[in-house]
Write a protein that holds these residues in place. Structure first.
Motif, mmCIF file in Angstrom:
data_model
loop_
_atom_site.group_PDB
_atom_site.id
_atom_site.type_symbol
_atom_site.label_atom_id
_atom_site.label_comp_id
_atom_site.label_asym_id
_atom_site.label_seq_id
_atom_site.Cartn_x
_atom_site.Cartn_y
_atom_site.Cartn_z
ATOM 1 N N ASP A 68 0.787 -1.246 0.000
ATOM 2 C CA ASP A 68 0.000 0.000 0.000
ATOM 3 C C ASP A 68 0.818 1.295 0.000
ATOM 4 O O ASP A 68 0.561 2.208 -0.766
ATOM 5 N N GLU A 69 1.847 1.349 0.876
ATOM 6 C CA GLU A 69 2.591 2.608 1.020
ATOM 7 C C GLU A 69 3.494 2.886 -0.174
ATOM 8 O O GLU A 69 3.753 4.036 -0.511
ATOM 9 N N HIS A 70 4.000 1.808 -0.791
ATOM 10 C CA HIS A 70 4.871 1.980 -1.960
ATOM 11 C C HIS A 70 4.014 2.122 -3.215
ATOM 12 O O HIS A 70 3.887 1.200 -4.003
ATOM 13 N N PHE A 71 3.446 3.314 -3.387
ATOM 14 C CA PHE A 71 2.542 3.534 -4.516
ATOM 15 C C PHE A 71 3.288 3.451 -5.853
ATOM 16 O O PHE A 71 2.776 2.920 -6.826
ATOM 17 N N TYR A 72 4.522 4.000 -5.872
ATOM 18 C CA TYR A 72 5.331 3.956 -7.101
ATOM 19 C C TYR A 72 6.572 3.096 -6.924
ATOM 20 O O TYR A 72 7.135 3.025 -5.825
ATOM 21 N N LEU A 73 6.994 2.466 -7.983
ATOM 22 C CA LEU A 73 8.313 1.815 -8.048
ATOM 23 C C LEU A 73 9.068 2.556 -9.145
ATOM 24 O O LEU A 73 8.830 2.347 -10.333
ATOM 25 N N PHE A 74 9.980 3.437 -8.741
ATOM 26 C CA PHE A 74 10.634 4.333 -9.689
ATOM 27 C C PHE A 74 11.776 3.685 -10.455
ATOM 28 O O PHE A 74 12.412 2.745 -9.994
ATOM 29 N N SER A 75 12.046 4.278 -11.620
ATOM 30 C CA SER A 75 13.254 3.994 -12.394
ATOM 31 C C SER A 75 13.786 5.354 -12.845
ATOM 32 O O SER A 75 13.071 6.365 -12.747
ATOM 33 N N ALA A 76 15.014 5.379 -13.365
ATOM 34 C CA ALA A 76 15.566 6.653 -13.853
ATOM 35 C C ALA A 76 14.695 7.185 -14.997
ATOM 36 O O ALA A 76 14.441 8.389 -15.090
ATOM 37 N N SER A 77 14.193 6.269 -15.833
ATOM 38 C CA SER A 77 13.375 6.696 -16.981
ATOM 39 C C SER A 77 12.078 7.361 -16.519
ATOM 40 O O SER A 77 11.695 8.421 -17.026
ATOM 41 N N SER A 78 11.387 6.731 -15.557
ATOM 42 C CA SER A 78 10.088 7.286 -15.141
ATOM 43 C C SER A 78 10.268 8.560 -14.322
ATOM 44 O O SER A 78 9.459 9.490 -14.414
ATOM 45 N N VAL A 79 11.351 8.636 -13.549
ATOM 46 C CA VAL A 79 11.588 9.850 -12.752
ATOM 47 C C VAL A 79 11.963 11.014 -13.672
ATOM 48 O O VAL A 79 11.478 12.143 -13.499
ATOM 49 N N ARG A 80 12.797 10.734 -14.690
ATOM 50 C CA ARG A 80 13.168 11.831 -15.599
ATOM 51 C C ARG A 80 11.941 12.346 -16.342
ATOM 52 O O ARG A 80 11.745 13.555 -16.480
ATOM 53 N N ALA A 81 11.093 11.426 -16.796
ATOM 54 C CA ALA A 81 9.884 11.847 -17.525
ATOM 55 C C ALA A 81 8.994 12.717 -16.638
ATOM 56 O O ALA A 81 8.452 13.739 -17.085
ATOM 57 N N THR A 82 8.870 12.337 -15.377
ATOM 58 C CA THR A 82 8.026 13.098 -14.449
ATOM 59 C C THR A 82 8.634 14.474 -14.167
ATOM 60 O O THR A 82 7.948 15.501 -14.238
ATOM 61 N N ALA A 83 9.941 14.486 -13.866
ATOM 62 C CA ALA A 83 10.621 15.754 -13.566
ATOM 63 C C ALA A 83 10.445 16.740 -14.727
ATOM 64 O O ALA A 83 10.128 17.917 -14.517
ATOM 65 N N ARG A 84 10.618 16.260 -15.941
ATOM 66 C CA ARG A 84 10.534 17.142 -17.114
ATOM 67 C C ARG A 84 9.162 17.777 -17.273
ATOM 68 O O ARG A 84 9.045 18.915 -17.722
ATOM 69 N N ARG A 85 8.133 17.033 -16.900
ATOM 70 C CA ARG A 85 6.778 17.592 -17.036
ATOM 71 C C ARG A 85 6.556 18.799 -16.139
ATOM 72 O O ARG A 85 5.675 19.606 -16.371
ATOM 73 N N PHE A 86 7.390 18.908 -15.090
ATOM 74 C CA PHE A 86 7.219 20.031 -14.157
ATOM 75 C C PHE A 86 8.345 21.062 -14.278
ATOM 76 O O PHE A 86 8.549 21.862 -13.373
ATOM 77 N N GLY A 87 9.091 21.017 -15.375
ATOM 78 C CA GLY A 87 10.138 22.018 -15.611
ATOM 79 C C GLY A 87 11.442 21.707 -14.901
ATOM 80 O O GLY A 87 12.304 22.580 -14.739
ATOM 81 N N PHE A 88 11.602 20.461 -14.480
ATOM 82 C CA PHE A 88 12.836 20.046 -13.810
ATOM 83 C C PHE A 88 13.592 19.054 -14.684
ATOM 84 O O PHE A 88 13.068 18.566 -15.695
ATOM 85 N N GLU A 89 14.837 18.769 -14.280
ATOM 86 C CA GLU A 89 15.641 17.777 -14.995
ATOM 87 C C GLU A 89 16.271 16.832 -13.983
ATOM 88 O O GLU A 89 16.625 17.256 -12.871
ATOM 89 N N LEU A 90 16.383 15.556 -14.362
ATOM 90 C CA LEU A 90 17.108 14.587 -13.540
ATOM 91 C C LEU A 90 18.588 14.806 -13.827
ATOM 92 O O LEU A 90 19.040 14.604 -14.958
ATOM 93 N N VAL A 91 19.359 15.264 -12.814
ATOM 94 C CA VAL A 91 20.757 15.631 -13.086
ATOM 95 C C VAL A 91 21.772 14.649 -12.493
ATOM 96 O O VAL A 91 22.953 14.717 -12.819
ATOM 97 N N ASP A 92 21.311 13.752 -11.620
ATOM 98 C CA ASP A 92 22.253 12.739 -11.132
ATOM 99 C C ASP A 92 21.483 11.531 -10.597
ATOM 100 O O ASP A 92 20.329 11.667 -10.157
ATOM 101 N N VAL A 93 22.126 10.382 -10.673
ATOM 102 C CA VAL A 93 21.563 9.150 -10.097
ATOM 103 C C VAL A 93 22.689 8.425 -9.379
ATOM 104 O O VAL A 93 23.844 8.485 -9.802
ATOM 105 N N GLU A 94 22.336 7.769 -8.292
ATOM 106 C CA GLU A 94 23.344 7.006 -7.548
ATOM 107 C C GLU A 94 22.669 5.754 -7.016
ATOM 108 O O GLU A 94 21.618 5.833 -6.381
ATOM 109 N N ARG A 95 23.257 4.606 -7.281
ATOM 110 C CA ARG A 95 22.690 3.363 -6.744
ATOM 111 C C ARG A 95 23.115 3.219 -5.298
ATOM 112 O O ARG A 95 24.240 3.516 -4.934
#
Ligand code: SAH
Ligand code: TYD
Ligand code: ZN
Length: 404
Positions: free
Chosen positions: A213-240
């Motif tokens: 229930d609490e984990h509504f999303y399971l993110f990936s770099a692709s889905s996070v970048r797409a979301t960020a861009r829709r709001f005028g942001f950019e994914l600028v770094d990722v770290e495992r």
């Protein structure tokens, strides 16, 4: 249904069925009123976001007596101390920096920021755990982070240089309000940094108990970048990150303000190569989930039939998915031992397995312990070394069922 992040079409790929709330540990008299919803996951064909197809109202999950405390694990305490130092060294260069944490919980990260004398604020709706943060000298606001909260914080404290969140953004379906809040609150050059369980690791390791229930999303770099861009942001770094069975820390900035590191394109290329949201891969994942559940239940059943006692360790939120989906009740697992006093003396959601303290573990001496907190395996197996010395064995089910 349509995607909660982008409104695109969502295709469901796994239905776990009727499930209780994963952190709703019950008193015996509360069992009759237990709340259930349908736990199922799908993938957005448009932005690739993996998400639940039914949303539980937030106040049912994050309430005054929400029991999860981040500081229960020494590994996580170390992780968040390091994180605090890293954020302060890399992101707090201005005259009077201000750090906001969304989902500060018991103050495990902000404690270090507070001790360094840096201006900060933790925002979290779960009052009991937030009080533990306040006791550590952390400044707190008991509320949900959203557009209006962000405006209120900016009004009172000014803009934030860093907005940080761990294991929280994936809990929030309403990402539009979160990103608009970040847009309101963040300085022009500020960063929004968050870390959550990584879809790539969940698929690769069949860690299906990250789905609840609490984990509504399971993110990936692709889905996070797409979301960020829709709001005028950019994914600028990722770290495992190695914590919680594999996470990614995403750094988001206003578009055009920070150059993305090569790691971003690299992780997205890798996600495309692995086709982690491809129907065939998700179908394979679903089959492996079923297989692991069958293996787990048949192992425990065999042990019980041959006269062995089996209990479990760690009344995790994740375990609600395992016990309810696989059908593991008190006929298979007698108790769950857990260090959290707010969980002890209650029963687990759905399957109603009694939760007991770690002190009770030494007196009850089960032959086998099913490790629900497998993400803290190294720490727990070391801490409970005497259990193995006396012949006890651990059962793990990630990436597949095995005994150690
Ligand atoms: N950051 C901690 C806690 C994670 S648990 C850690 O990584 O260990 C998730 C926390 O998010 C809970 O304390 C919950 O109360 C909080 N939370 C849930 N929805 C939220 C929201 N909309 N805004 C702020 N906090 C939220
Ligand atoms: P965790 O796996 O961190 O998260 P979630 O609930 O989101 O799945 O939960 C760990 C649980 O295990 C928590 O209830 C505390 C408990 N615990 C112990 O009982 N002993 C320990 O040594 C540790 C590290 C955790
Ligand atoms: Zn979408």
């Amino acid at each position: 249904m349509s995607c909660r992040a982008c409104s695109g079409p969502v295709e469901e790929f796994f239905d776990f069925g009727r499930h209780p709330l994963s952190d709703a540990f019950l008193l015996p008299e509360e069992i009759a009123d237990e709340f259930f919803y349908r736990l199922a996951v799908g993938v957005c064909k448009s932005c690739t976001m993996v998400q639940l197809t039914e949303e539980v109202p937030r106040d049912r999950m994050f309430r005054e007596d929400y029991p999860y405390q981040s500081s229960m694990s020494s590994g996580m305490r170390d992780h968040f101390t390091r994180t605090a130092h890293q954020l302060m060294e890399e992101r707090c260069h201005g005259a009077d920096p201000f750090v906001v944490e969304i989902g500060c919980n018991d103050g495990v990260m902000l404690k270090t920021v507070a001790e360094s004398g840096i201006r900060h604020l933790g925002v979290d709706p779960s009052r009991d755990v937030v009080e533990l943060a306040a006791d550590k000298g952390v400044q707190v606001l008991v509320d949900f982070f959203q557009r209006s909260t962000a405006a209120q914080i900016k009004e009172e404290h000014g803009p934030a240089d860093v907005i940080y969140a761990a294991n929280t953004i994936c809990h929030i379906p309403y990402l539009d309000s979160v990103f608009e809040g970040v847009d309101t609150l963040l300085t022009p050059d500020g960063v929004f940094v968050f870390e959550d369980p990584y879809l790539g690791d969940v698929v690769e390791r069949t860690s299906f108990d990250q789905i609840y229930d609490e984990h509504f999303y399971l993110f990936s770099a692709s889905s996070v970048r797409a979301t960020a861009r829709r709001f005028g942001f950019e994914l600028v770094d990722v770290e495992r990150l190695p914590v919680h069975g594999g996470e990614v820390r995403y750094t988001i900035a206003r578009a055009g303000h920070h150059e993305p590191t090569p790691g971003v394109a690299h992780m997205i290329a890798e996600e495309n190569r692995r086709q982690i949201v491809d129907a065939a891969i998700l179908e394979q994942f679903a089959m492996q989930v079923k297989r692991n559940c069958e293996d787990l239940v048949s192992l425990i059943r065999r042990l019980r039939e041959s006269g062995h006692s089996v209990a479990a360790y760690g009344a995790t939120a994740k375990s609600a998915t395992v016990t309810n989906y696989c059908g593991i009740g008190t006929d298979l697992v007698s108790h769950i031992f857990d260090s959290t006093s707010a969980k002890q003396g209650r029963v687990s959601p759905g399957m109603h397995i009694p939760i007991r303290s770690l002190e009770d573990l030494s007196s009850s001496r089960p032959d086998y312990l099913l490790l629900f907190a497998w993400n803290h395996a190294e720490e727990i197996i070391a801490r409970e070394a005497h259990f193995r010395e006396k012949g006890g064995k651990w059962i793990l089910y990630v990436p597949e069922v095995h005994v150690v």
